[in-house]
Design a protein around this motif. Sequence first.
Motif, PDB file in Angstrom:
ATOM      1  N   ILE A   1     -12.177 -13.856   0.398  1.00 47.08           N
ATOM      2  CA  ILE A   1     -11.572 -13.591   1.503  1.00 47.08           C
ATOM      3  C   ILE A   1      -9.837 -13.061   1.495  1.00 47.08           C
ATOM      4  O   ILE A   1      -9.481 -12.333   1.858  1.00 47.08           O
ATOM      5  CB  ILE A   1     -11.631 -14.771   2.475  1.00 47.08           C
ATOM      6  CG1 ILE A   1     -12.885 -14.903   2.995  1.00 47.08           C
ATOM      7  CG2 ILE A   1     -10.608 -14.634   3.625  1.00 47.08           C
ATOM      8  CD1 ILE A   1     -13.511 -16.185   3.888  1.00 47.08           C
ATOM      9  N   ARG A   2      -9.335 -13.624   0.322  1.00 52.55           N
ATOM     10  CA  ARG A   2      -8.222 -13.431  -0.166  1.00 52.55           C
ATOM     11  C   ARG A   2      -7.950 -12.073  -0.532  1.00 52.55           C
ATOM     12  O   ARG A   2      -6.834 -11.616  -0.223  1.00 52.55           O
ATOM     13  CB  ARG A   2      -7.409 -14.804  -1.016  1.00 52.55           C
ATOM     14  CG  ARG A   2      -6.250 -14.352  -1.312  1.00 52.55           C
ATOM     15  CD  ARG A   2      -5.066 -15.276  -1.872  1.00 52.55           C
ATOM     16  NE  ARG A   2      -5.511 -16.779  -1.074  1.00 52.55           N
ATOM     17  CZ  ARG A   2      -5.467 -17.868  -1.706  1.00 52.55           C
ATOM     18  NH1 ARG A   2      -5.790 -17.767  -3.038  1.00 52.55           N
ATOM     19  NH2 ARG A   2      -5.717 -19.155  -1.092  1.00 52.55           N
ATOM     20  N   SER A   3      -8.871 -11.771  -1.433  1.00 54.50           N
ATOM     21  CA  SER A   3      -8.696 -10.415  -1.886  1.00 54.50           C
ATOM     22  C   SER A   3      -8.814  -9.180  -0.697  1.00 54.50           C
ATOM     23  O   SER A   3      -7.751  -8.503  -0.587  1.00 54.50           O
ATOM     24  CB  SER A   3      -9.960  -9.998  -2.751  1.00 54.50           C
ATOM     25  OG  SER A   3     -11.038  -9.856  -1.994  1.00 54.50           O
ATOM     26  N   ARG A   4      -9.449  -9.702   0.112  1.00 51.97           N
ATOM     27  CA  ARG A   4      -9.332  -8.705   1.540  1.00 51.97           C
ATOM     28  C   ARG A   4      -8.184  -8.757   2.234  1.00 51.97           C
ATOM     29  O   ARG A   4      -7.693  -7.753   2.630  1.00 51.97           O
ATOM     30  CB  ARG A   4     -10.705  -8.841   2.365  1.00 51.97           C
ATOM     31  CG  ARG A   4     -12.158  -8.244   1.681  1.00 51.97           C
ATOM     32  CD  ARG A   4     -11.948  -6.880   1.151  1.00 51.97           C
ATOM     33  NE  ARG A   4     -12.979  -6.428   0.400  1.00 51.97           N
ATOM     34  CZ  ARG A   4     -12.778  -6.046  -0.950  1.00 51.97           C
ATOM     35  NH1 ARG A   4     -11.590  -6.544  -1.829  1.00 51.97           N
ATOM     36  NH2 ARG A   4     -13.889  -5.911  -1.705  1.00 51.97           N
ATOM     37  N   ALA A   5      -7.552  -9.982   2.314  1.00 55.26           N
ATOM     38  CA  ALA A   5      -6.647 -10.124   3.092  1.00 55.26           C
ATOM     39  C   ALA A   5      -5.256  -9.637   2.241  1.00 55.26           C
ATOM     40  O   ALA A   5      -4.419  -8.955   2.751  1.00 55.26           O
ATOM     41  CB  ALA A   5      -6.131 -11.666   3.085  1.00 55.26           C
ATOM     42  N   ASP A   6      -5.333  -9.810   0.878  1.00 54.53           N
ATOM     43  CA  ASP A   6      -4.429  -9.102  -0.020  1.00 54.53           C
ATOM     44  C   ASP A   6      -4.562  -7.602   0.211  1.00 54.53           C
ATOM     45  O   ASP A   6      -3.560  -6.862   0.249  1.00 54.53           O
ATOM     46  CB  ASP A   6      -4.706  -9.488  -1.391  1.00 54.53           C
ATOM     47  CG  ASP A   6      -3.938 -10.808  -1.748  1.00 54.53           C
ATOM     48  OD1 ASP A   6      -3.338 -11.231  -0.977  1.00 54.53           O
ATOM     49  OD2 ASP A   6      -4.615 -11.237  -2.919  1.00 54.53           O
ATOM     50  N   LEU A   7      -5.453  -6.824   0.263  1.00 57.67           N
ATOM     51  CA  LEU A   7      -5.643  -5.704   0.475  1.00 57.67           C
ATOM     52  C   LEU A   7      -5.063  -5.105   1.847  1.00 57.67           C
ATOM     53  O   LEU A   7      -4.242  -4.009   1.883  1.00 57.67           O
ATOM     54  CB  LEU A   7      -7.392  -5.136   0.557  1.00 57.67           C
ATOM     55  CG  LEU A   7      -7.524  -3.584   0.870  1.00 57.67           C
ATOM     56  CD1 LEU A   7      -6.846  -2.835  -0.291  1.00 57.67           C
ATOM     57  CD2 LEU A   7      -9.079  -3.489   0.935  1.00 57.67           C
ATOM     58  N   LEU A   8      -5.284  -5.858   2.937  1.00 59.64           N
ATOM     59  CA  LEU A   8      -4.668  -5.711   4.065  1.00 59.64           C
ATOM     60  C   LEU A   8      -3.016  -5.477   4.209  1.00 59.64           C
ATOM     61  O   LEU A   8      -2.666  -4.605   4.394  1.00 59.64           O
ATOM     62  CB  LEU A   8      -5.217  -6.629   5.187  1.00 59.64           C
ATOM     63  CG  LEU A   8      -6.444  -6.259   5.993  1.00 59.64           C
ATOM     64  CD1 LEU A   8      -6.623  -7.391   7.083  1.00 59.64           C
ATOM     65  CD2 LEU A   8      -6.157  -5.048   6.587  1.00 59.64           C
ATOM     66  N   THR A   9      -2.548  -6.800   3.496  1.00 58.87           N
ATOM     67  CA  THR A   9      -1.086  -6.871   3.359  1.00 58.87           C
ATOM     68  C   THR A   9      -0.747  -5.827   2.488  1.00 58.87           C
ATOM     69  O   THR A   9       0.357  -5.033   2.674  1.00 58.87           O
ATOM     70  CB  THR A   9      -0.621  -8.214   2.864  1.00 58.87           C
ATOM     71  OG1 THR A   9      -1.822  -8.794   2.000  1.00 58.87           O
ATOM     72  CG2 THR A   9      -0.353  -9.213   4.027  1.00 58.87           C
ATOM     73  N   ALA A  10      -1.173  -5.548   1.375  1.00 65.36           N
ATOM     74  CA  ALA A  10      -0.767  -4.375   0.463  1.00 65.36           C
ATOM     75  C   ALA A  10      -0.663  -3.021   1.055  1.00 65.36           C
ATOM     76  O   ALA A  10       0.293  -2.345   1.044  1.00 65.36           O
ATOM     77  CB  ALA A  10      -1.770  -4.159  -0.608  1.00 65.36           C
ATOM     78  N   LEU A  11      -1.763  -2.788   2.055  1.00 64.82           N
ATOM     79  CA  LEU A  11      -1.547  -1.545   2.843  1.00 64.82           C
ATOM     80  C   LEU A  11      -0.276  -1.635   3.849  1.00 64.82           C
ATOM     81  O   LEU A  11       0.313  -0.606   3.792  1.00 64.82           O
ATOM     82  CB  LEU A  11      -2.974  -1.306   3.709  1.00 64.82           C
ATOM     83  CG  LEU A  11      -4.112  -0.844   2.663  1.00 64.82           C
ATOM     84  CD1 LEU A  11      -5.495  -0.739   3.647  1.00 64.82           C
ATOM     85  CD2 LEU A  11      -3.730   0.351   1.649  1.00 64.82           C
ATOM     86  N   VAL A  12      -0.267  -2.720   4.318  1.00 74.10           N
ATOM     87  CA  VAL A  12       1.040  -2.659   5.247  1.00 74.10           C
ATOM     88  C   VAL A  12       2.305  -2.299   4.591  1.00 74.10           C
ATOM     89  O   VAL A  12       3.195  -1.699   5.147  1.00 74.10           O
ATOM     90  CB  VAL A  12       1.143  -4.072   5.924  1.00 74.10           C
ATOM     91  CG1 VAL A  12       2.316  -4.326   6.928  1.00 74.10           C
ATOM     92  CG2 VAL A  12      -0.073  -4.271   6.797  1.00 74.10           C
ATOM     93  N   LEU A  13       2.428  -3.261   3.393  1.00 76.07           N
ATOM     94  CA  LEU A  13       3.574  -3.221   2.589  1.00 76.07           C
ATOM     95  C   LEU A  13       3.731  -1.809   1.841  1.00 76.07           C
ATOM     96  O   LEU A  13       4.917  -1.269   1.918  1.00 76.07           O
ATOM     97  CB  LEU A  13       3.642  -4.183   1.328  1.00 76.07           C
ATOM     98  CG  LEU A  13       3.640  -5.606   1.833  1.00 76.07           C
ATOM     99  CD1 LEU A  13       3.035  -6.541   0.695  1.00 76.07           C
ATOM    100  CD2 LEU A  13       4.964  -5.953   2.118  1.00 76.07           C
ATOM    101  N   LEU A  14       2.662  -1.031   1.657  1.00 76.67           N
ATOM    102  CA  LEU A  14       2.577   0.365   1.188  1.00 76.67           C
ATOM    103  C   LEU A  14       3.351   1.210   2.319  1.00 76.67           C
ATOM    104  O   LEU A  14       4.334   1.958   2.055  1.00 76.67           O
ATOM    105  CB  LEU A  14       1.186   0.832   1.051  1.00 76.67           C
ATOM    106  CG  LEU A  14       1.120   1.988  -0.037  1.00 76.67           C
ATOM    107  CD1 LEU A  14       1.603   1.886  -1.256  1.00 76.67           C
ATOM    108  CD2 LEU A  14      -0.261   2.498   0.248  1.00 76.67           C
ATOM    109  N   ALA A  15       2.805   1.118   3.625  1.00 73.64           N
ATOM    110  CA  ALA A  15       3.381   1.628   4.606  1.00 73.64           C
ATOM    111  C   ALA A  15       4.999   1.593   4.684  1.00 73.64           C
ATOM    112  O   ALA A  15       5.827   2.497   4.919  1.00 73.64           O
ATOM    113  CB  ALA A  15       2.678   1.419   5.792  1.00 73.64           C
ATOM    114  N   LEU A  16       5.298   0.341   4.573  1.00 70.58           N
ATOM    115  CA  LEU A  16       6.673  -0.207   4.512  1.00 70.58           C
ATOM    116  C   LEU A  16       7.415   0.416   3.445  1.00 70.58           C
ATOM    117  O   LEU A  16       8.714   1.181   3.717  1.00 70.58           O
ATOM    118  CB  LEU A  16       6.868  -1.599   4.471  1.00 70.58           C
ATOM    119  CG  LEU A  16       8.205  -2.173   4.642  1.00 70.58           C
ATOM    120  CD1 LEU A  16       8.678  -2.170   6.046  1.00 70.58           C
ATOM    121  CD2 LEU A  16       8.194  -3.818   4.329  1.00 70.58           C
TER     122      LEU A  16
END
Lengths: 502, 175
Positions: free
Chosen positions: B12-27
């Motif tokens: 679950i954390r790996s998928r949550a990490d993926l989501l946050t990584a995408l948000v941070l990538l956009a940032l």
Amino acid sequence: MFDGLLLLGQGIGHFLNPQSLFNVVWATLLGLVIGILPGLTATMGVALLVTLTYKMAPDQAILTLMCVYLGAIYGGSRTAILLNIPGTPANAAAALDGHPLALQGKAGLAMGLATTSSTLGTLVGIFFLAIIAPLLSEAALKFGSYEYFWLALFGVVISGQMSGSDTPLKGYIAGILGLLIAMIGMETLHAHQRFTFGIQALGGGIDLIPAMVGAFGFAEILSAMKRRAVAQIAAVNDRVVPTLGEVFRYWRTIIRSGLIGTFVGIIPGVGEDVGSWTSYAAAKRASKHPEEFGKGSQEGLIAAETGDNAVVSAAMIPTLTLALPGSAAAAVLIAAMYIHDIRPGPMLMVENPAFLYQVVAMLLLATLANFIFGLSLTKLFIKVLMVPRERLMAVIYVLCVVGSFAITQRMFDVYVMLCFGIVGFVLREMKYPMAPLVLGIILGDLLDLNLRRGLQLTNGDPSPFFTRPISAVLCLVIVITIIMSVPAVSRRAGAVLKRQMS
Amino acid sequence: MDTTNTPGDEAIRSRADLLTALVLLALGLAVIYLSWTMPRLEARRINPATIPGLVPLVLGVLLTLCSALLAVRSWRIKAPGAWQGLAALLVTPEARRVLAVMALALFYTLILVGWLPFWAASMLFIFSFIVLFEVVLTDAPMPLLQSAVWALGIGVAGGTGIYLVFARVFLVRLP
């Protein structure tokens, strides 16, 4: 040497008056209560108290904050031992052996050992603060923009590397986010507004205190209220005061952990939790009975508590001499010093040499108060643990609002606190460490200003950043740190080291 | 401190990490764009090596790189059923408790403070907070009357106490 001793004597004499002693008593007790209550951290306590010390004389304000800081770090061991919940993150290692000792019916002894080892750890840190800080301050006078740029970067990188609990990558991301937050507002070299999007309130940038109150206060409230279960408190039926033999049987562990804690404290931004875990790991490696660690080892408990408290006083070394915080709570102390017109940094020893020794005196008084209260008020502190968090957290949130608002008296800062609280909670849930984020906010301006000022001095030539001796060493350390955080490289380096040793 | 991590948590954390990584990538990409388009102050004869956008640009690039690395690393972890697990986390009692604290905090800060005197707003907030968490959002609810009496006492003591200590004793202005 004798000048130093004289200044130290004057520093202690300066605080031997009823007003200072009264402040030491109430602030240490408050710090202990903050440390004991799970969900409240030393950083949160210091950040909230800044508002209350706003109208005090500068020396009394810093004395009060220092007592709260030291008291909270020490007090957290109570919760770790009795509830198996570290009162502050720094006490997590203490829970490993402290709670099993409590389950064996030795809760009193565990708390007594934690108290004495905390005191000894702080004393080791204080000793090095008094010795190293003046020397470092003198050396730092020779630092230029180039060295300060690398120092700022070093702080963020090391903090990101060591506090990233999941992966160093998350520590680095948190550090970069902190640095980016520091970029908001008017930059100091050309007075240009960055990332303000036309919002006037953002022109002055993001203030540290509201950001810290949010990240360490509101986020802590959210974390504490998320939990449903309430842990059972272990009974305390045995004696609390340990014998000299019980403490000094582990003198090697105490000295080793004190030295490790001091070393960790000197590194900017790393903090008490790393000091505690590193000391614990070193004690386990050196112990004749490593198998007892985690099952109620007195040696393990002593190592953890000596290590984290040594960090507290050693963290004052970079804080006072370089204005680089040795821990997250020290970052708030820097902000508090600025509020009270005390400018930490290399010039402190030139402008206000007595202050450094006053800090040493403050730490000594706080340590003494911790030792006395820690051993004598055990039963009372256990009652504090019984306060339901539902009743406590509501009041703490009101204090978060007051703390954020009162310094600049803008509602904007309260909104900053809210944002940092919510974002901080989400990041914490995702295992992003908060220390590099906060350090990034503090060091961002230092890094930005010194990089561009250095380039301005050389008309755009970056070579002095790599050729000046201290700069070159710092640059090399940063590069090695980053390379070693790549899993494949660190694995290979570990294997090579193992081969060499066998 | 929670030190036990089941494989389910990791997935679950790996998928949550993926989501946050995408948000941070956009940032990170947004920061790069904003830094690149930041004024170079040529009219003021500023050295290009000292422009205001220099450090933010470098930080934007670093954030993009780190978040891309995190995204790739998280994506490569095999995590069957992790998305459903992640969605289920949002409707747990723990999530409800967190959302309730956020809602109460936002209501108090954005609406009550300023609309009511500070001490009254604080009393109301403390009272509602305690009653909500002791009676409704708990596994072992307390009788309403008992909780309300405690909440009222703490609300009055907390609201007036904080007001008196800060505003009267330490002369700090309150919102």
